[in-house]
Design a protein around this motif. Structure first.
Motif, short mmCIF file in Angstrom:
data_model
loop_
_atom_site.label_atom_id
_atom_site.label_comp_id
_atom_site.label_asym_id
_atom_site.label_seq_id
_atom_site.Cartn_x
_atom_site.Cartn_y
_atom_site.Cartn_z
N THR A 14 33.86 -7.09 4.31
CA THR A 14 34.47 -7.30 5.62
C THR A 14 33.43 -7.83 6.60
OG1 THR A 14 36.02 -5.52 5.14
CG2 THR A 14 35.83 -6.18 7.44
N PHE A 15 32.22 -7.30 6.50
CA PHE A 15 31.10 -7.70 7.35
C PHE A 15 31.42 -7.56 8.84
CE2 PHE A 15 30.37 -10.09 3.35
CZ PHE A 15 29.19 -9.48 2.98
N ASP A 16 32.16 -6.51 9.19
CA ASP A 16 32.45 -6.23 10.59
C ASP A 16 31.27 -5.48 11.19
OD1 ASP A 16 34.13 -6.20 12.89
OD2 ASP A 16 34.64 -4.11 12.48
N LYS A 17 30.98 -5.73 12.43
CA LYS A 17 29.84 -5.10 13.14
C LYS A 17 28.58 -5.27 12.29
CE LYS A 17 32.80 -3.62 16.17
NZ LYS A 17 33.47 -4.77 16.76
N PHE A 18 28.27 -6.50 11.95
CA PHE A 18 27.19 -6.87 11.03
C PHE A 18 25.96 -5.99 11.26
CE2 PHE A 18 23.88 -9.89 9.49
CZ PHE A 18 24.34 -10.00 8.20
N HIS A 19 25.65 -5.14 10.26
CA HIS A 19 24.62 -4.11 10.43
C HIS A 19 23.56 -4.18 9.34
CE1 HIS A 19 26.62 -1.80 7.26
NE2 HIS A 19 27.76 -1.89 7.92
N ASP A 20 22.60 -3.27 9.40
CA ASP A 20 21.47 -3.27 8.47
C ASP A 20 21.89 -3.11 7.00
OD1 ASP A 20 19.79 -3.70 10.58
OD2 ASP A 20 18.78 -1.76 10.48
N GLY A 21 22.98 -2.41 6.74
CA GLY A 21 23.48 -2.29 5.38
C GLY A 21 23.94 -3.64 4.84
N HIS A 22 24.65 -4.40 5.69
CA HIS A 22 25.08 -5.75 5.30
C HIS A 22 23.86 -6.64 5.03
CE1 HIS A 22 28.81 -4.88 7.94
NE2 HIS A 22 29.14 -4.69 6.68
N LYS A 23 22.86 -6.52 5.89
CA LYS A 23 21.65 -7.34 5.74
C LYS A 23 20.96 -7.06 4.40
CE LYS A 23 20.95 -7.73 10.70
NZ LYS A 23 20.16 -7.32 11.86
N LYS A 24 20.90 -5.79 4.01
CA LYS A 24 20.27 -5.43 2.74
C LYS A 24 21.07 -5.99 1.56
CE LYS A 24 18.81 -1.44 -0.03
NZ LYS A 24 18.80 0.03 -0.12
N LEU A 25 22.39 -5.87 1.63
CA LEU A 25 23.26 -6.38 0.59
C LEU A 25 23.06 -7.88 0.41
CD1 LEU A 25 25.75 -5.30 -1.16
CD2 LEU A 25 27.16 -6.37 0.60
N LEU A 26 23.08 -8.62 1.50
CA LEU A 26 22.95 -10.07 1.44
C LEU A 26 21.54 -10.51 1.07
CD1 LEU A 26 25.22 -10.77 4.49
CD2 LEU A 26 25.70 -11.44 2.13
N ALA A 27 20.55 -9.80 1.57
CA ALA A 27 19.15 -10.14 1.22
C ALA A 27 18.94 -10.00 -0.29
CB ALA A 27 18.18 -9.23 1.98
N THR A 28 19.57 -8.98 -0.89
CA THR A 28 19.47 -8.80 -2.33
C THR A 28 20.10 -9.98 -3.06
OG1 THR A 28 19.49 -6.39 -2.08
CG2 THR A 28 20.05 -7.26 -4.26
N ALA A 29 21.26 -10.42 -2.60
CA ALA A 29 21.93 -11.56 -3.23
C ALA A 29 21.06 -12.81 -3.14
CB ALA A 29 23.29 -11.81 -2.56
N PHE A 30 20.45 -13.06 -1.99
CA PHE A 30 19.61 -14.24 -1.82
C PHE A 30 18.32 -14.15 -2.63
CE2 PHE A 30 22.26 -15.16 1.89
CZ PHE A 30 22.44 -16.52 1.71
N GLU A 31 17.83 -12.93 -2.78
CA GLU A 31 16.61 -12.72 -3.57
C GLU A 31 16.85 -13.03 -5.05
OE1 GLU A 31 14.43 -8.67 -4.81
OE2 GLU A 31 14.51 -8.99 -2.65
N LEU A 32 18.06 -12.72 -5.54
CA LEU A 32 18.35 -12.84 -6.96
C LEU A 32 19.03 -14.15 -7.36
CD1 LEU A 32 19.65 -9.23 -7.65
CD2 LEU A 32 17.40 -10.17 -8.20
N GLY A 33 19.76 -14.76 -6.43
CA GLY A 33 20.58 -15.91 -6.80
C GLY A 33 20.09 -17.24 -6.27
#
Length: 171
Positions: A14-33
């Protein structure tokens, strides 16, 4: 350029109220993909979670956060699976502990279609100051901010055999 573990990786939410948990999730995706496809729940599908920001606002926030990156696409999700159940180019999916069961369902659907399963990368929760996960729900309620700082204190008062749960907003 460093070698990525996966060619095409999916991540959604949903990425509502874009927070630090979302940032960690997405950073992991960018790190791996090498390529990252980010699915953002539509207004109708995401709205099942309650009063959330519009899909357009949530997508704009994501794109602003990743304005210096080129290896991603952002798409609207009308269901929990998105293109992962049709696109055989995906080789992994990044999920939170909360959404891991959806990734298992995606692999079951892919298997039933003769598609190869996705590697499931589970990212642990980012905890707020109180040791509980940061979530958009908690942010919307005013309990914490996007960094996980406590905004409301809860305390219990016992008086004449009655228990009262009170909250106090901190400024």
């Amino acid at each position: 350029m460093d070698h990525k573990k996966y060619k095409k990786i999916a991540v959604g939410g949903t990425f509502d109220k874009f927070h630090d948990g979302h940032k960690k999730l997405l950073a992991t995706a960018f790190e791996l993909g090498e390529e990252v496809e980010i699915g953002v729940t539509s207004n109708a599908f995401g709205g099942l979670k309650g009063d959330i920001d519009s899909c357009e606002d949530r997508m704009r926030c994501l794109k602003e956060f990743f304005k210096d990156r080129l290896n991603y696409t952002v798409m609207v999700l009308d269901d929990a699976y998105g293109t992962t159940v049709f696109d055989d180019e995906f080789d992994a999916i990044v999920v939170s502990e909360e959404t891991e069961p959806v990734a298992v369902e995606i692999n079951e659907i892919r298997d039933s279609k003769g598609m190869s399963p996705l590697d499931i990368v589970v990212v642990s929760f980012v905890l707020a100051d109180d040791g509980h996960p940061i979530s958009s729900t908690r942010i919307r309620s005013g309990e914490i901010n996007k960094k996980g700082n406590i905004l409301k204190l809860y305390f219990i008062i016992e008086l004449n055999r009655h228990v009262y749960i009170c909250s106090s907003t901190m400024y």
